[in-house]
Design a protein around this motif. Structure first.
Motif, short mmCIF file in Angstrom:
data_model
loop_
_atom_site.label_atom_id
_atom_site.label_comp_id
_atom_site.label_asym_id
_atom_site.label_seq_id
_atom_site.Cartn_x
_atom_site.Cartn_y
_atom_site.Cartn_z
N VAL A 142 0.83 -1.21 0.00
CA VAL A 142 0.00 0.00 0.00
C VAL A 142 0.86 1.26 0.00
N TYR A 143 1.95 1.24 0.76
CA TYR A 143 2.79 2.43 0.91
C TYR A 143 4.12 2.24 0.18
N LYS A 144 4.57 3.28 -0.44
CA LYS A 144 5.82 3.25 -1.20
C LYS A 144 7.03 3.21 -0.26
N ASP A 145 8.02 2.38 -0.60
CA ASP A 145 9.32 2.33 0.09
C ASP A 145 9.22 1.95 1.57
N LEU A 146 8.24 1.16 1.93
CA LEU A 146 8.09 0.78 3.34
C LEU A 146 8.45 -0.70 3.51
N ASP A 147 9.58 -0.94 4.15
CA ASP A 147 10.09 -2.28 4.41
C ASP A 147 9.44 -2.82 5.68
N VAL A 148 8.79 -3.97 5.61
CA VAL A 148 8.09 -4.53 6.77
C VAL A 148 8.81 -5.74 7.35
N SER A 149 10.07 -5.90 7.05
CA SER A 149 10.82 -7.03 7.57
C SER A 149 11.20 -6.81 9.03
N PHE A 150 11.37 -7.90 9.77
CA PHE A 150 11.78 -7.83 11.17
C PHE A 150 12.29 -9.21 11.60
N LYS A 151 13.15 -9.22 12.60
CA LYS A 151 13.61 -10.47 13.21
C LYS A 151 12.55 -10.90 14.22
N SER A 152 12.21 -12.17 14.24
CA SER A 152 11.11 -12.61 15.08
C SER A 152 11.53 -13.62 16.14
N TYR A 153 10.85 -13.56 17.28
CA TYR A 153 11.02 -14.47 18.42
C TYR A 153 9.64 -14.90 18.89
N PRO A 154 9.43 -16.19 19.25
CA PRO A 154 10.28 -17.34 18.97
C PRO A 154 10.22 -17.69 17.49
N ASP A 155 10.82 -18.79 17.08
CA ASP A 155 10.80 -19.15 15.66
C ASP A 155 9.40 -19.59 15.26
N ASP A 156 9.20 -19.77 13.98
CA ASP A 156 7.85 -20.00 13.44
C ASP A 156 7.23 -21.33 13.85
N ASN A 157 7.96 -22.17 14.55
CA ASN A 157 7.43 -23.48 14.95
C ASN A 157 7.29 -23.61 16.46
N THR A 158 7.49 -22.52 17.17
CA THR A 158 7.58 -22.60 18.63
C THR A 158 6.56 -21.71 19.33
N VAL A 159 6.03 -22.20 20.44
CA VAL A 159 5.21 -21.43 21.36
C VAL A 159 6.00 -21.31 22.67
N ASP A 160 6.30 -20.10 23.07
CA ASP A 160 7.13 -19.88 24.25
C ASP A 160 6.71 -18.60 24.94
N ALA A 161 6.08 -18.73 26.10
CA ALA A 161 5.59 -17.57 26.84
C ALA A 161 6.70 -16.70 27.39
N GLU A 162 7.93 -17.21 27.43
CA GLU A 162 9.04 -16.42 27.93
C GLU A 162 10.03 -16.08 26.83
N ALA A 163 9.58 -16.07 25.59
CA ALA A 163 10.45 -15.73 24.47
C ALA A 163 10.99 -14.31 24.59
N TYR A 164 10.27 -13.45 25.31
CA TYR A 164 10.72 -12.06 25.46
C TYR A 164 12.08 -11.98 26.13
#
Length: 437
Positions: A75-97
């Motif tokens: 929708v918006y020009k030149d807007l990068d929406v990438s980010f490093k994520s925690y936890p990984d895409d296969n994990t549920v972890d309430a203390e990932a913070y």
């Protein structure tokens, strides 16, 4: 020392951060979120460097990334929406913070938009690692915890703001300045409500999912009381903060009595836990710090069970009367209405977040007070990192620092105690600390 870009960790992956609510894009006025969109734009403008995001359920990230790509990047020009994520895409972890914060370095920043009961442990963990913190309202549920964060932030010399964005609404800011010219305080009345559909977004926060269970384990391990989320913490916090801001240095709250309506949220239709209240009212006595003759009364009411088709997502208004005049503010109806054949009349608030692109196709919401409240924090953290100012100096600037917002938490916590124990609660000041009796 020149200012460098600020690395930011966004803590929380829900509606306010991404606009994603699990079943799809939010149907509220935050369809593409606020925190993520603002941070992506501030990165484009050179104020933010690395961006990361942490939640509990990493399995949501593929859908979140698709949502951000379609609703923001496309929708918006030149807007990068990438980010490093925690936890990984296969994990549920309430203390990932914890891992996400451990991976930051001192001087980086954390923006916390998570269930209310998790604010304190996450903010404290970040502050103790030397990170600047912006935490959504309410900062904490308990006055004791709020005051602990004040002490911790001062000890570490880091910025700790509470995201009370209403302070940056130009109408509220102007009204606050005018209210302080009206002499001694006499009466304040505020109302804030959202439609019943909002219960679908928040009912999981009432103790059913892993987000809050993690906090419960933390609190119990430390021998602390866990206070449940309520509409008062969620909505009353907005206008209580505005009133305490008006009264800054001029008056103090001394007594709180709370009352609540119930029955809608706990019905079969919405299925919230039995303790959930619909509408909460706090009656608060205030005393002048300059005159032993003047006392004032404040009534703060909030509800998350308003009708579904009122044409607004958030009804919000307040009234202030001083010795020399009065002020009335209605920020739900700003003289800007749109009528749709299928849904009827709707009142919009582009002053909060403007989502329509600029004439060049770029994001154009930099003047919205939802954006400004986050940018003010980013600027403050960068200034401290550059040695231009001390974090504690912001307490003198009327900004929503953790120190300047302590009375909001005192009133909210007192209201919760009053509801649970069915009694008035006194707010006492001892030196620079407050206590509830």
């Amino acid at each position: 020392m020149a200012e460098s870009k600020l690395n930011v960790l966004m803590c929380g992956t829900g509606e306010y951060t991404t606009g994603w609510v699990g079943s799809g894009a939010s149907t509220s006025d935050k369809k593409v979120g606020v925190v993520g969109l603002t941070c992506f734009d501030l990165r484009r403008l050179g104020k933010i460097g690395e961006l990361a995001m942490v939640g509990v359920n990493g399995k949501k990230y593929p859908q979140i990334r698709t949502h951000l790509q379609e609703k923001i990047a496309d929708v918006y020009k030149d807007l990068d929406v990438s980010f490093k994520s925690y936890p990984d895409d296969n994990t549920v972890d309430a203390e990932a913070y914890k891992q996400a914060i451990d991976d930051r370095k001192a001087g980086d920043a954390v923006i916390i938009f998570t269930p209310d009961s998790t604010h304190y442990p996450i903010a404290l963990y970040a502050i103790e690692k030397g990170l600047h913190v912006l935490v959504t309202k309410p900062a904490t549920q308990l006055l004791e915890h709020h005051q602990h964060l004040i002490d911790a932030a001062r000890a570490k010399g880091v910025v700790c703001f509470v995201e009370h964005h209403k302070r940056f609404d130009p109408v509220y800011s102007d009204a606050r300045a005018r209210a302080r010219t009206l002499g001694e305080f006499n009466f304040y009345n505020s109302w804030m409500s959202q439609p019943k559909l909002q219960l679908e977004t928040f009912k999981a926060w009432a103790g059913k999912d892993s987000d809050i269970r993690s906090a419960r384990h933390y609190y119990l391990d430390c021998g602390l009381e866990l206070t449940k989320r309520s509409t008062s913490y969620y909505l009353n916090s907005h206008h209580i903060d505005i009133h305490t801001w008006i009264m800054e240095g001029r008056g103090v709250p001394t007594r709180v009595v709370a009352s609540a309506a119930k029955g809608i949220a706990t019905s079969d239709e919405f299925g919230c836990v039995p303790e959930t209240e619909d509408t909460i009212t706090l009656l608060v006595d205030w005393e002048s710090v300059d005159s032993d003759k003047h006392r004032g009364t404040a009534v703060y009411t909030s509800s998350w069970t308003a009708p579904l088709k009122a044409g607004i997502h958030t009804a919000q208004h307040w009234y202030y009367m001083g010795a020399k005049g009065e002020i009335a503010v209605d920020q739900a109806h700003r003289g800007y209405d749109v009528v749709y054949d299928d849904t009827g009349k709707a009142s919009f608030n582009p002053f909060y977040m403007k989502y329509s692109p600029s004439e060049t196709g770029h994001f154009d919401g930099q003047r919205g007070y939802g954006y400004v409240s986050i940018e003010k924090f980013i600027d403050a953290a960068r200034d401290v990192n550059a040695g231009k100012i001390k974090a504690s100096d912001f307490d003198k600037h009327g900004l929503p620092t953790i120190a300047n917002t302590v009375l909001t938490t005192a009133i909210l916590n007192a209201g919760r105690i009053s509801l649970d124990q069915k009694r008035p609660v006194l707010i006492k000041k001892n030196g620079d600390k407050y206590s509830l009796e």
